[in-house]
Design a protein around this motif. Sequence first.
Motif, short mmCIF file in Angstrom:
data_model
loop_
_atom_site.label_atom_id
_atom_site.label_comp_id
_atom_site.label_asym_id
_atom_site.label_seq_id
_atom_site.Cartn_x
_atom_site.Cartn_y
_atom_site.Cartn_z
N ARG A 90 29.86 23.09 13.10
CA ARG A 90 29.47 24.23 12.27
C ARG A 90 28.80 23.64 11.05
NH1 ARG A 90 34.22 27.62 9.51
NH2 ARG A 90 34.54 25.56 8.63
N ASP A 91 27.58 24.08 10.78
CA ASP A 91 26.84 23.59 9.62
C ASP A 91 27.42 24.23 8.37
OD1 ASP A 91 24.99 22.48 7.91
OD2 ASP A 91 23.48 24.01 8.30
N ASP A 92 28.18 23.45 7.61
CA ASP A 92 28.81 23.96 6.40
C ASP A 92 27.99 23.69 5.14
OD1 ASP A 92 31.11 25.08 7.47
OD2 ASP A 92 32.06 23.12 7.63
N ASN A 93 26.90 22.99 5.29
CA ASN A 93 26.12 22.65 4.12
C ASN A 93 25.09 23.74 3.84
OD1 ASN A 93 24.83 21.46 2.01
ND2 ASN A 93 24.36 19.56 3.08
N ASN A 94 25.56 24.85 3.28
CA ASN A 94 24.66 25.97 3.05
C ASN A 94 23.90 25.85 1.74
OD1 ASN A 94 26.81 26.39 1.36
ND2 ASN A 94 27.11 28.54 1.90
N LEU A 95 23.93 24.69 1.10
CA LEU A 95 23.23 24.50 -0.16
C LEU A 95 21.83 23.95 0.04
CD1 LEU A 95 26.15 22.96 -2.23
CD2 LEU A 95 25.38 25.33 -2.18
N ARG A 96 21.53 23.46 1.23
CA ARG A 96 20.20 22.89 1.49
C ARG A 96 19.16 24.00 1.49
NH1 ARG A 96 21.68 19.49 6.70
NH2 ARG A 96 22.64 21.48 7.11
N LYS A 97 18.04 23.69 0.92
CA LYS A 97 16.94 24.66 0.88
C LYS A 97 15.74 24.06 1.59
CE LYS A 97 19.22 27.47 -1.78
NZ LYS A 97 19.92 28.56 -1.18
N GLY A 98 14.82 24.91 1.98
CA GLY A 98 13.61 24.43 2.63
C GLY A 98 13.45 25.05 3.99
N ASN A 99 12.31 24.79 4.58
CA ASN A 99 11.96 25.42 5.84
C ASN A 99 12.12 24.51 7.04
OD1 ASN A 99 11.26 27.81 4.57
ND2 ASN A 99 9.20 27.10 4.17
N GLU B 204 19.95 16.11 11.62
CA GLU B 204 21.37 16.14 11.95
C GLU B 204 21.70 17.37 12.81
OE1 GLU B 204 25.54 17.22 9.73
OE2 GLU B 204 23.99 16.26 8.52
N LEU B 205 21.15 18.51 12.44
CA LEU B 205 21.38 19.74 13.21
C LEU B 205 20.78 19.63 14.60
CD1 LEU B 205 20.92 22.58 10.63
CD2 LEU B 205 22.71 22.46 12.32
N LEU B 206 19.57 19.13 14.69
CA LEU B 206 18.92 18.98 15.99
C LEU B 206 19.73 18.06 16.90
CD1 LEU B 206 15.20 18.65 14.85
CD2 LEU B 206 16.33 20.67 15.79
N LYS B 207 20.22 16.97 16.33
CA LYS B 207 21.03 16.03 17.10
C LYS B 207 22.35 16.67 17.54
CE LYS B 207 22.93 11.41 16.97
NZ LYS B 207 23.46 10.35 16.14
N ALA B 208 22.96 17.45 16.65
CA ALA B 208 24.22 18.12 16.99
C ALA B 208 24.03 19.09 18.15
CB ALA B 208 24.78 18.85 15.77
N CYS C 129 17.87 29.29 11.25
CA CYS C 129 18.53 29.90 12.42
C CYS C 129 17.55 30.03 13.57
CB CYS C 129 19.09 31.27 12.06
SG CYS C 129 20.57 31.23 11.03
N LEU C 130 16.34 30.46 13.28
CA LEU C 130 15.34 30.65 14.33
C LEU C 130 14.94 29.31 14.96
CD1 LEU C 130 13.24 33.41 12.59
CD2 LEU C 130 14.79 33.71 14.54
N ASP C 131 14.82 28.28 14.14
CA ASP C 131 14.52 26.95 14.68
C ASP C 131 15.69 26.43 15.52
OD1 ASP C 131 11.94 26.76 13.66
OD2 ASP C 131 12.56 25.67 11.87
N GLU C 132 16.92 26.67 15.05
CA GLU C 132 18.11 26.30 15.84
C GLU C 132 18.07 26.99 17.19
OE1 GLU C 132 21.56 25.91 12.40
OE2 GLU C 132 21.88 27.27 14.07
N LEU C 133 17.76 28.26 17.17
CA LEU C 133 17.72 29.05 18.40
C LEU C 133 16.71 28.47 19.38
CD1 LEU C 133 18.71 31.55 19.93
CD2 LEU C 133 16.91 32.84 18.76
N CYS C 134 15.54 28.13 18.91
CA CYS C 134 14.52 27.53 19.79
C CYS C 134 15.00 26.20 20.35
CB CYS C 134 13.20 27.35 19.02
SG CYS C 134 12.36 28.91 18.67
N LYS C 135 15.67 25.41 19.53
CA LYS C 135 16.19 24.12 19.99
C LYS C 135 17.30 24.33 21.03
CE LYS C 135 16.72 19.65 19.96
NZ LYS C 135 15.69 18.75 20.48
N ILE C 136 18.16 25.31 20.80
CA ILE C 136 19.22 25.61 21.77
C ILE C 136 18.61 25.99 23.12
CG2 ILE C 136 21.02 27.30 22.34
CD1 ILE C 136 21.72 27.24 19.27
N LEU C 137 17.61 26.84 23.10
CA LEU C 137 16.97 27.25 24.36
C LEU C 137 16.28 26.07 25.03
CD1 LEU C 137 15.64 30.74 23.30
CD2 LEU C 137 17.44 30.26 24.98
N ASP C 138 15.68 25.21 24.24
CA ASP C 138 15.03 24.01 24.78
C ASP C 138 16.08 23.11 25.46
OD1 ASP C 138 12.73 22.22 25.10
OD2 ASP C 138 13.73 20.96 23.60
N CYS C 139 17.22 22.92 24.81
CA CYS C 139 18.29 22.10 25.38
C CYS C 139 18.92 22.77 26.60
CB CYS C 139 19.34 21.79 24.33
SG CYS C 139 18.77 20.61 23.08
#
Length: 164
Positions: free
Chosen positions: A51-60, A65-69, A90-100
């Motif tokens: 679970r990504d708990d680091n909600n302080l990161r900003k940017g697009n 680390e998330l991609l690897k997880a 979230c949308l990038d995560e979703l695309c990566k999940i579908l790719d995996c």
Amino acid sequence: MASKSSSGSIPPPPRACTYHVFLSFRGEDARGRFTSHLYDALNRKGITTYRDDNNLRKGNVISDELLKAIEESMFAIIVLSPNYASSTWCLDELCKILDCKNKLGLQMVTVFYGVEPSVVRHQIGTFQKAFKKHKKRHDREKVQRWREALKQVADYSGWTSKNQ
């Protein structure tokens, strides 16, 4: 000499999985409620959960680390909530999940938390508002990829929370 299987296809080699489950969710919608309870319940059962708990990161740009997880998870739970589409992460995560899912055999399930599958599928309401903003800031191809990913996961059977 080993013989080939009758189908002629060789199954993909087993992959190293660091996590049993990767949780994808929009923090402001679900972090302190549903997702925290789900995360705790999975851990109590001995299920290693990212679970990504680091909600302080900003940017697009989604972090490496998330991609690897995601790549190192056996299963993904996608918690779609009213503001999920407002997050490019979230949308990038979703695309990566579908790719995996397609390339590595990652299993996934969708939870519709406070949002109906038809809202996600047709991208109306808060999803429509989010994509109006995305169209102004991101290239057309990327926005279309995100739209298609949401349509695809909305078509999978999943659970609807009905605000429970």
